[in-house]
Design a protein around this motif. Structure first.
Motif, PDB file in Angstrom:
ATOM      1  N   LEU A  29       1.067  -0.902  -0.082  1.00  0.00           N
ATOM      2  CA  LEU A  29       0.625  -0.273   0.246  1.00  0.00           C
ATOM      3  C   LEU A  29       0.594   1.383   0.202  1.00  0.00           C
ATOM      4  CD1 LEU A  29      -2.802  -1.365   2.712  1.00  0.00           C
ATOM      5  CD2 LEU A  29      -2.829  -1.088   0.064  1.00  0.00           C
ATOM      6  N   PRO A  30       0.624   2.660  -0.165  1.00  0.00           N
ATOM      7  CA  PRO A  30       1.174   3.223  -0.245  1.00  0.00           C
ATOM      8  C   PRO A  30       1.422   3.913   0.911  1.00  0.00           C
ATOM      9  CG  PRO A  30      -0.686   3.609  -1.818  1.00  0.00           C
ATOM     10  CD  PRO A  30      -1.227   2.747  -1.157  1.00  0.00           C
ATOM     11  N   PRO A  31       2.888   5.010   1.250  1.00  0.00           N
ATOM     12  CA  PRO A  31       2.789   4.823   2.568  1.00  0.00           C
ATOM     13  C   PRO A  31       1.358   6.195   3.333  1.00  0.00           C
ATOM     14  CG  PRO A  31       3.996   6.387   0.846  1.00  0.00           C
ATOM     15  CD  PRO A  31       3.158   5.434   0.673  1.00  0.00           C
ATOM     16  N   GLY A  32       1.881   5.592   4.698  1.00  0.00           N
ATOM     17  CA  GLY A  32       0.825   7.352   5.341  1.00  0.00           C
ATOM     18  C   GLY A  32       1.158   7.407   6.877  1.00  0.00           C
ATOM     19  N   PRO A  33       0.595   8.125   7.031  1.00  0.00           N
ATOM     20  CA  PRO A  33       0.484   8.822   8.548  1.00  0.00           C
ATOM     21  C   PRO A  33       0.396   7.187  10.102  1.00  0.00           C
ATOM     22  CG  PRO A  33      -1.071   9.592   8.214  1.00  0.00           C
ATOM     23  CD  PRO A  33      -0.615   8.460   6.760  1.00  0.00           C
ATOM     24  N   PRO A  34       0.912   7.119  10.897  1.00  0.00           N
ATOM     25  CA  PRO A  34       0.541   6.520  11.736  1.00  0.00           C
ATOM     26  C   PRO A  34      -1.153   6.739  11.761  1.00  0.00           C
ATOM     27  CG  PRO A  34       1.809   7.049  12.337  1.00  0.00           C
ATOM     28  CD  PRO A  34       1.649   8.214  11.713  1.00  0.00           C
ATOM     29  N   ARG A  35      -1.226   5.871  12.781  1.00  0.00           N
ATOM     30  CA  ARG A  35      -3.233   5.751  12.668  1.00  0.00           C
ATOM     31  C   ARG A  35      -3.388   5.164  14.421  1.00  0.00           C
ATOM     32  NH1 ARG A  35      -4.672   1.351   7.739  1.00  0.00           N
ATOM     33  NH2 ARG A  35      -3.604   2.659   6.066  1.00  0.00           N
ATOM     34  N   LEU A  36      -4.670   6.600  15.018  1.00  0.00           N
ATOM     35  CA  LEU A  36      -5.517   5.756  16.067  1.00  0.00           C
ATOM     36  C   LEU A  36      -5.900   4.395  15.765  1.00  0.00           C
ATOM     37  CD1 LEU A  36      -5.604   8.948  17.085  1.00  0.00           C
ATOM     38  CD2 LEU A  36      -4.079   8.161  18.360  1.00  0.00           C
ATOM     39  N   PRO A  37      -5.984   4.367  16.887  1.00  0.00           N
ATOM     40  CA  PRO A  37      -7.256   2.831  17.223  1.00  0.00           C
ATOM     41  C   PRO A  37      -8.670   3.641  17.002  1.00  0.00           C
ATOM     42  CG  PRO A  37      -5.546   2.938  19.242  1.00  0.00           C
ATOM     43  CD  PRO A  37      -5.580   4.257  18.283  1.00  0.00           C
ATOM     44  N   ILE A  38      -9.654   2.681  15.405  1.00  0.00           N
ATOM     45  CA  ILE A  38     -10.671   3.033  15.465  1.00  0.00           C
ATOM     46  C   ILE A  38     -11.025   4.217  14.630  1.00  0.00           C
ATOM     47  CG2 ILE A  38     -13.629   3.401  16.296  1.00  0.00           C
ATOM     48  CD1 ILE A  38     -12.240   0.637  17.231  1.00  0.00           C
ATOM     49  N   ILE A  39     -10.998   5.474  14.763  1.00  0.00           N
ATOM     50  CA  ILE A  39     -10.752   6.343  14.175  1.00  0.00           C
ATOM     51  C   ILE A  39      -9.669   6.571  12.982  1.00  0.00           C
ATOM     52  CG2 ILE A  39     -12.116   7.643  15.595  1.00  0.00           C
ATOM     53  CD1 ILE A  39      -9.374   9.721  15.917  1.00  0.00           C
ATOM     54  N   GLY A  40      -8.519   6.089  13.284  1.00  0.00           N
ATOM     55  CA  GLY A  40      -7.686   6.259  11.894  1.00  0.00           C
ATOM     56  C   GLY A  40      -7.203   7.456  11.799  1.00  0.00           C
ATOM     57  N   ASN A  41      -7.111   7.941  11.003  1.00  0.00           N
ATOM     58  CA  ASN A  41      -6.421   9.042  10.748  1.00  0.00           C
ATOM     59  C   ASN A  41      -7.849  10.471  10.261  1.00  0.00           C
ATOM     60  OD1 ASN A  41      -5.129   7.291   8.610  1.00  0.00           O
ATOM     61  ND2 ASN A  41      -3.170   8.248   9.901  1.00  0.00           N
ATOM     62  N   LEU A  42      -8.890  10.148  11.076  1.00  0.00           N
ATOM     63  CA  LEU A  42      -9.987  11.357  11.212  1.00  0.00           C
ATOM     64  C   LEU A  42      -9.265  12.691  11.359  1.00  0.00           C
ATOM     65  CD1 LEU A  42     -13.192   9.346  11.197  1.00  0.00           C
ATOM     66  CD2 LEU A  42     -12.657  11.554   9.420  1.00  0.00           C
ATOM     67  N   HIS A  43      -8.575  12.110  12.769  1.00  0.00           N
ATOM     68  CA  HIS A  43      -8.438  13.465  13.405  1.00  0.00           C
ATOM     69  C   HIS A  43      -7.308  14.242  13.141  1.00  0.00           C
ATOM     70  CE1 HIS A  43      -5.125  10.670  13.974  1.00  0.00           C
ATOM     71  NE2 HIS A  43      -4.378  11.616  14.671  1.00  0.00           N
ATOM     72  N   GLN A  44      -6.793  14.681  12.502  1.00  0.00           N
ATOM     73  CA  GLN A  44      -5.453  14.699  11.278  1.00  0.00           C
ATOM     74  C   GLN A  44      -6.074  15.548  10.509  1.00  0.00           C
ATOM     75  OE1 GLN A  44      -2.931  11.310  10.550  1.00  0.00           O
ATOM     76  NE2 GLN A  44      -1.776  12.643  11.800  1.00  0.00           N
ATOM     77  N   LEU A  45      -7.816  15.542  10.189  1.00  0.00           N
ATOM     78  CA  LEU A  45      -8.190  16.357   9.144  1.00  0.00           C
ATOM     79  C   LEU A  45      -8.203  17.825   9.287  1.00  0.00           C
ATOM     80  CD1 LEU A  45     -11.420  14.126   7.292  1.00  0.00           C
ATOM     81  CD2 LEU A  45      -8.871  14.293   6.363  1.00  0.00           C
ATOM     82  N   GLY A  46      -8.521  18.112  10.624  1.00  0.00           N
ATOM     83  CA  GLY A  46      -8.406  19.628  10.824  1.00  0.00           C
ATOM     84  C   GLY A  46     -10.230  20.203  10.212  1.00  0.00           C
ATOM     85  N   SER A  47     -10.295  21.656   9.911  1.00  0.00           N
ATOM     86  CA  SER A  47     -11.455  22.281   9.979  1.00  0.00           C
ATOM     87  C   SER A  47     -11.747  22.137   8.144  1.00  0.00           C
ATOM     88  CB  SER A  47     -11.383  23.402  10.402  1.00  0.00           C
ATOM     89  OG  SER A  47     -10.160  24.191  10.407  1.00  0.00           O
ATOM     90  N   LYS A  48     -10.013  21.981   7.857  1.00  0.00           N
ATOM     91  CA  LYS A  48      -9.556  22.471   6.436  1.00  0.00           C
ATOM     92  C   LYS A  48      -9.138  21.069   5.502  1.00  0.00           C
ATOM     93  CE  LYS A  48     -10.062  27.403   6.161  1.00  0.00           C
ATOM     94  NZ  LYS A  48     -10.390  27.700   7.726  1.00  0.00           N
ATOM     95  N   PRO A  49     -10.544  19.834   5.541  1.00  0.00           N
ATOM     96  CA  PRO A  49      -9.003  18.723   4.749  1.00  0.00           C
ATOM     97  C   PRO A  49      -8.320  18.743   3.970  1.00  0.00           C
ATOM     98  CG  PRO A  49     -11.101  18.109   5.603  1.00  0.00           C
ATOM     99  CD  PRO A  49     -10.667  19.740   5.492  1.00  0.00           C
ATOM    100  N   GLN A  50      -8.668  19.631   3.133  1.00  0.00           N
ATOM    101  CA  GLN A  50      -7.184  19.769   2.574  1.00  0.00           C
ATOM    102  C   GLN A  50      -6.008  20.165   2.418  1.00  0.00           C
ATOM    103  OE1 GLN A  50      -9.819  21.773   2.173  1.00  0.00           O
ATOM    104  NE2 GLN A  50      -9.779  23.908   1.745  1.00  0.00           N
ATOM    105  N   ARG A  51      -6.057  21.495   2.772  1.00  0.00           N
ATOM    106  CA  ARG A  51      -4.955  21.902   4.088  1.00  0.00           C
ATOM    107  C   ARG A  51      -3.507  20.794   4.811  1.00  0.00           C
ATOM    108  NH1 ARG A  51      -4.197  27.909   3.492  1.00  0.00           N
ATOM    109  NH2 ARG A  51      -5.863  28.413   2.902  1.00  0.00           N
TER     110      ARG A  51
END
Length: 496
Positions: A29-51
């Motif tokens: 798979l492509p590389p990516g940041p570490p994930r939290l349990p259950i929510i994965g990377n959702l906490h890293q999206l912030g209010s402006k996901p594109q940024r």
């Protein structure tokens, strides 16, 4: 963020068990940041996901893996990777995942934008392209655009005579809405069900359609979370407002048989079986789903584009002066302004491209879904993986554009780069099978409006306000308007 934290705590025990029993994948798979349990990377999206996604891609690569709840996702962030997704593997990447609230607003995905790739989608796409978006069709509505722009100009004149500022966000969206209502629905915006709530409903619709909804990532508790955040109620509110508007427009057509040759008339004939749509028989929900795309796409594209162009012009006096000089030199004291004049306004076309680059209207294209196992850029993309195309990241990438944060229209001088889907450095309308088909409709109004604004008026900021005080921040949604409305004071000129 508090809700995500609650989910983590609530699900901690289950996540430990799941983690212990999860087998490591053998896929590359492509590389990516570490994930939290259950929510994965959702906490890293912030209010402006594109940024946020762009920042992560600078560390993890142009094709990056993320996990949103139980959904596996990849994000393409450079012209090369996006070329693979939207061109090389377009057929295998052009379907859509099921999005809970998009399904509600589009009458169970009976539209063009969110419908999965299928025979139905192909028939609707052909219908809209042939019946609504041809050059001949766009030209036939020219008198409507000219009448609505003339009315808009009259309002600006009144404000100028009173030295009164104008909320361009609001007025420009209303202008595009007035045109779309007449062109597509055979009714005027004034007196319609949306007259007093137009801005609010469109803004809410875009926020809902662009949301990262918990219901899409957590099948069991997601809808409960969305009720707490208010997303569910916001969806119902905008759906009911839109539905009432569509009912009004359809009723108007059914009661007045003299209304012919607009999109509702065509769709009603298909409902009655007078015109075929391949093997499909349209229902009222199909009609409304198709109408939704017409309304929100047509309105947001043109209204927000002109707002962002005017924002960058007022904050870049050199560019404003140069653009106005070109317009006035080409038109030369003529009172009547025609759309054909845009072909001679080379600098204005560069200004529009630069505005699209700095502020792409849809910074994250509607997610796609891999219809089979793929290999892109040497990485495995399993079937059902969601694919996000980060247009904002491409447009702000210093490896693609020199001084990407600066507004420099001259960067397009002697350049063949355009926004029509063939150049992957500039993709405000997307590309491939899912590219927005309404470019001609939107841009004809954008051009006519801008030419009038630059030719007939000078512009200044409200008293006491400086260029550096103009807020350039956007709100996030499917399309991104200015967070703080653009207030400008028009000044009458000798051509007004």
């Amino acid at each position: 963020m508090i809700l995500w934290f609650i989910i983590i705590v609530f699900s901690l025990f289950a996540s430990i068990i799941i983690a212990k029993n999860t087998r490591k994948t053998t896929k590359n798979l492509p590389p990516g940041p570490p994930r939290l349990p259950i929510i994965g990377n959702l906490h890293q999206l912030g209010s402006k996901p594109q940024r946020s996604m762009f920042k992560l891609s600078q560390k993890y690569g142009s094709l990056m893996s993320l996990k949103f709840g139980n959904v596996s996702t990849v994000v393409a962030s450079t012209p090369e990777t996006v070329n693979d997704v939207l061109k090389t593997f377009d057929l295998d990447c052009c379907s859509r995942p099921y999005l809970t609230y998009a399904a509600r607003i589009t009458y169970n995905l009976n539209d063009l934008a969110f419908s999965p790739y299928s025979k139905y989608w192909r028939e609707v796409r052909k219908l809209t392209v042939v019946e609504l978006y041809t050059a001949k069709r766009v030209k036939s509505f020219r008198h409507i655009r000219e009448e609505e722009v003339a009315s808009f100009v009259d309002f600006i004149k009144q404000s100028a005579s009173l030295e009164k500022s104008v909320n361009l966000n609001k007025k420009l969206v209303k202008l595009s809405g007035s045109v779309i209502c007449r062109v597509g629905f055979g009714i005027t915006l004034e007196g319609s069900k949306l007259e007093n709530t137009y801005d609010e409903v469109l803004k809410g619709t875009m926020e809902v359609l662009g949301s990262f909804a918990a219901a899409d990532f957590f099948p069991i508790i997601g809808k409960f979370i969305d009720r707490i955040t208010g997303l569910h109620s916001k969806c119902e509110k905008v759906f009911e407002a839109m539905d009432a508007f569509f009912d009004q427009a359809i009723k108007h057509h059914l009661e007045d048989e003299s209304i012919k040759d607009d999109i509702i008339d065509l769709l009603l004939k298909m409902e009655r079986g007078e015109i075929g749509l391949g093997e499909f028989q349209l229902t009222r929900n199909h009609t409304k789903g198709i109408l939704l795309n017409l309304l929100i796409a047509g309105v947001e594209t043109s209204g927000l584009t002109v707002t962002w162009v005017m924002t960058h012009l007022i904050t870049n006096p050199r560019v404003l002066k140069k653009a106005q000089a070109e317009v006035r030199q080409v038109i030369k004291n003529k009172e009547d302004i025609t759309e054909e004049v845009i072909e001679r306004l080379e600098y204005l076309k560069m200004v529009i491209k630069e505005a699209f680059r700095i502020n792409p209207l849809v910074p994250l294209l509607i997610p796609r879904e891999a219809s089979k196992d793929l290999k892109i850029g040497g990485y495995d993309i399993p079937k059902k993986t969601w694919i996000h195309v980060n247009v904002w990241a491409i447009h702000r990438n210093p490896n693609v554009w020199k001084d990407p944060e600066a507004f420099i229209p001259e960067r397009f001088m002697d350049s063949q780069i355009d926004y029509k889907g063939l150049n992957f450095e500039l993709l405000p309308f997307g590309s491939g099978r899912r590219m927005c088909p309404g470019i001609g409709v939107a841009m004809s109004l954008v051009h006519l409006t801008l030419i009038n604004l630059l030719y007939r008026f000078d512009w200044k900021l409200p008293e006491g306000m400086k260029v550096e005080d103009v807020d350039l921040e956007e709100l996030y949604g499917l399309a991104c308007p200015k967070k703080v409305p653009l207030e400008l004071v028009p000044v009458l000129t000798q051509w007004t």
